[in-house]
Structure formats: C-alpha cells, structure tokens
Design a protein around this motif. Structure first.
Motif: not given
Length: 205
Positions: A41-47, A56-63, A68-75, A90-94
């Motif tokens: 779960q990610e929270t950004r505070h922007l100026e 939110e989504g999934l993070m995958l790491t390898a040795p 890889v950061k797979l964001q699932l929400q909000p898109e 970004h498949p929604g915006q191609n």
C-alpha cells in the motif's frame, strides 16, 4: 514514476558511524535465493496536492536485483527494473517506455538504492550515504542519509520490518514523501505472477 521496491525503516543517525555487526544483520534480511512477492500500500504526499495519493498492488523481487511494481489500484500499471534498464507499461493509456537506468534521473537513482540494499552492496551504499541500523528482537531498522558531498534530492530513507511486514518512508528534499507498507503475499496470489512474465509484458515482447 515514483516506484522503488523492495521494502522497510529508521533510527537516529550518527554521522558516518554504524555498528557493522547490526548493519550486516539488517542487510541480511534482504538476501534472497528465490522470488519474493509482497502486497503493498503506497501513500504519496505531494507538494502541490492537498490530499495524499493512494495506490496498491504487488511488488516482486528477485535474487539478481530485478524489481517489479505491479500497481493494481487505482489502475493497472507495470513499472520495473531489470539489468540496466527501466520499464513502464500503462495499458489503459497505451503508454510504454523502455530506457537505460542512466536516463531515469531521480526515479532511477532511488531504484538503484534499493537494488544495492537487496544485494547487500554495503560498500557502494556507504560511498553516498551514512547508514544507521538497529535490531530489537525480530524487528530491525535501517536509515540512510546522503553524505554532505553528494547531491541531496533525498533527505532520508527510513526502512524497517520483521518477518511479516516492512515499511519504507522516503523523504525528499523538496518536502514530498512516499510511504510503502508491505507484507508477504498469499501463496495463492504468488502462484499467479512471475517477474519474467511481467517483464515480458512491460517490454512488449
């Protein structure tokens, strides 16, 4: 592209001085011999934005240091680092971008920090940052502050965790910040994703 894996938090720093035994112990928590998948779960505070941004989504790491950061929400968005390259899809915006890490500026530098942590590259980290580590039972923490001689787009990175959860807090010099709360993903979820699959999708191969 505010995306940095892997995954953790803090202590009062002692300029350039660190208990090496604690530091080695904390960095040992990052060592991997297989793929790791985490819910985040990610929270950004922007100026210039009054309300925090949430994702939110999934993070995958390898040795090998691939992230890889797979964001699932909000898109759905894939953001990744593998070898010397960055990937964004970004498949929604191609929109698809592939570039060398050296072209990625601040975002790339933050990702490189986490790869160095994941791979336990202590000597590389200590050239640019003052590190402070601590342990308390099953809990551990790590704080990185840039040395005065380095470019300071980040004011502090605080990482903490235990066997179940991790937290990353990135404070930037301009006052903006990002916070990640991370925990191991359910095995049923991990079976659905792999780094190679997502890298292939992100690169368009």
């Amino acid at each position: 592209m505010t995306w940095y894996l892997a995954l953790l938090m803090w202590l009062i720093p002692i300029s350039g001085i660190c208990d090496d035994s604690k530091l080695d112990q904390v960095l040992g928590h990052f060592a991997q011999d297989q793929q790791g998948i985490f819910n985040y779960q990610e929270t950004r505070h922007l100026e210039l934005v009054s309300s925090p941004w949430h994702g939110e989504g999934l993070m995958l790491t390898a040795p090998d240091g691939s992230l890889v950061k797979l964001q699932l929400q909000p898109e759905r968005i894939i953001m990744a680092m593998s070898g010397d390259n960055l990937y964004y899809w970004h498949p929604g915006q191609n929109q698809r971008h592939n570039m060398p890490i050296s072209f990625g500026e601040d975002a790339a530098r933050q990702i490189l920090i986490f790869r160095q942590i994941l791979q336990g590259q202590l000597s590389s980290l200590q050239q640019q940052y003052d590190l402070t580590a601590d342990t308390d039972g099953q809990n551990w923490s790590l704080q990185l502050r840039p040395k005065p001689s380095t470019e300071q787009f980040i004011s502090v990175i605080s990482i903490s965790g235990n066997q179940q959860q991790r937290q990353i807090v990135i404070q930037k010099s301009d006052g903006e910040s990002s916070e990640y709360r991370i925990e191991k993903a359910d095995p049923q979820i991990t079976a659905q994703y792999s780094i190679s699959q997502l890298l292939q999708e992100a690169s368009g191969e």
